[in-house]
Enzyme design. Structure first.
Site, PDB file in Angstrom:
ATOM      1  N   GLU A  44       0.836  -1.205   0.000  1.00 13.68           N
ATOM      2  CA  GLU A  44       0.000   0.000   0.000  1.00 13.68           C
ATOM      3  C   GLU A  44       0.871   1.255   0.000  1.00 13.68           C
ATOM      4  O   GLU A  44       0.599   2.219  -0.722  1.00 13.68           O
ATOM      5  CB  GLU A  44      -0.898  -0.005   1.234  1.00 13.68           C
ATOM      6  N   ASP A  48       0.669   3.783  -3.098  1.00 13.96           N
ATOM      7  CA  ASP A  48       0.256   5.164  -2.865  1.00 13.96           C
ATOM      8  C   ASP A  48       1.197   6.137  -3.562  1.00 13.96           C
ATOM      9  O   ASP A  48       0.757   7.115  -4.180  1.00 13.96           O
ATOM     10  CB  ASP A  48       0.224   5.422  -1.355  1.00 13.96           C
ATOM     11  N   GLU A 119      -4.634   0.531  -3.567  1.00 14.56           N
ATOM     12  CA  GLU A 119      -3.257   1.017  -3.605  1.00 14.56           C
ATOM     13  C   GLU A 119      -2.263  -0.137  -3.535  1.00 14.56           C
ATOM     14  O   GLU A 119      -1.211  -0.110  -4.196  1.00 14.56           O
ATOM     15  CB  GLU A 119      -3.017   1.997  -2.470  1.00 14.56           C
TER      16      GLU A 119
END
Length: 226
Positions: A44, A48, A119
């Site tokens: 993640e 991101d 993400e």
């Protein structure tokens, strides 16, 4: 296991173990301490960063607007609610590894879990297939929504809009209060109330007070029809 997902994406993966990790919530590992799986938090984190770069690059290359406007547009595109809707459309929730408690509390439909998983998936795509494929994925499933977001005014921050309208219509600055919170310290859900004077006019839930305030402001705008 992931054939249906790969068909929706339009491409496949060779490293199924890496793809599987995109769907492992930390709560699952708390109940399966001997598992060799890794939580999706690192993926993640990577996804991101890739997401923000791709969206920023796209906006910079395609729109001559001032920095402030582009920042608002980017925020609207990458906010949790937007990502969660796309993740839901891809049925990412059905692949999640969750604890029994998270499962029973509707974890597969929670916006913040879906957004985080989206993400994480970007992180997997970037690691296995490279930047260009991650860019293709983000363009196909996220950037296509920019026109609709701008037309609906979703790029305008709800709290700012609510404050402006409250000052104009009621002559006061709205306030927010925590109505209640639930969950462990590392995974709390907050319910915030939006107030005009001493009257509550909206409620919202989120995994942070700030996110919950945004939802409360959105709810207030809908209720008051401002």
């Amino acid at each position: 296991m992931y054939k249906k997902l790969e068909e929706k994406l339009g491409f496949g993966f060779e490293d199924e173990s890496l793809l599987r990790n995109a769907f492992v919530h930390r709560s699952y590992l708390n109940e399966h301490k001997s598992s060799k799986l890794e939580s999706n938090e690192r993926l993640e984190f990577l996804g991101d960063a890739v997401l923000e770069l791709v969206v920023t690059e796209y906006l910079y290359l395609n729109y001559p607007n001032p920095e402030g406007e582009l920042t608002n547009w980017r925020s609207a595109l990458v906010k949790g609610e937007t990502l969660a809707k796309i993740a839901s459309g891809l049925d990412l929730g059905e692949y999640l590894f969750l604890s029994k408690g998270e499962e029973n509390s509707g974890g597969r439909e929670k916006d913040y879990l879906l957004a985080n998983t989206f993400e994480s998936l970007i992180g997997v795509i970037y690691l296995e297939l490279g930047y260009e494929k991650a860019k293709y994925f983000i363009d196909k499933f996220l950037l296509v929504h920019l026109k609709s977001i701008l037309e609906k005014g979703e790029h305008i921050d709800a709290k700012s809009k609510f404050q402006e309208m409250a000052q104009d219509k009621a002559g006061v600055t709205p306030t927010y209060e925590v109505l209640h919170d639930e969950g462990p310290d590392h995974d709390k859900t907050f319910t915030m109330g939006a107030y005009v004077g001493d009257k509550i006019v909206g409620k919202g839930k989120g995994n942070s007070k700030q996110n919950a305030e945004q939802k409360a402001a959105e709810d207030a705008l809908k209720r008051l029809k401002w």
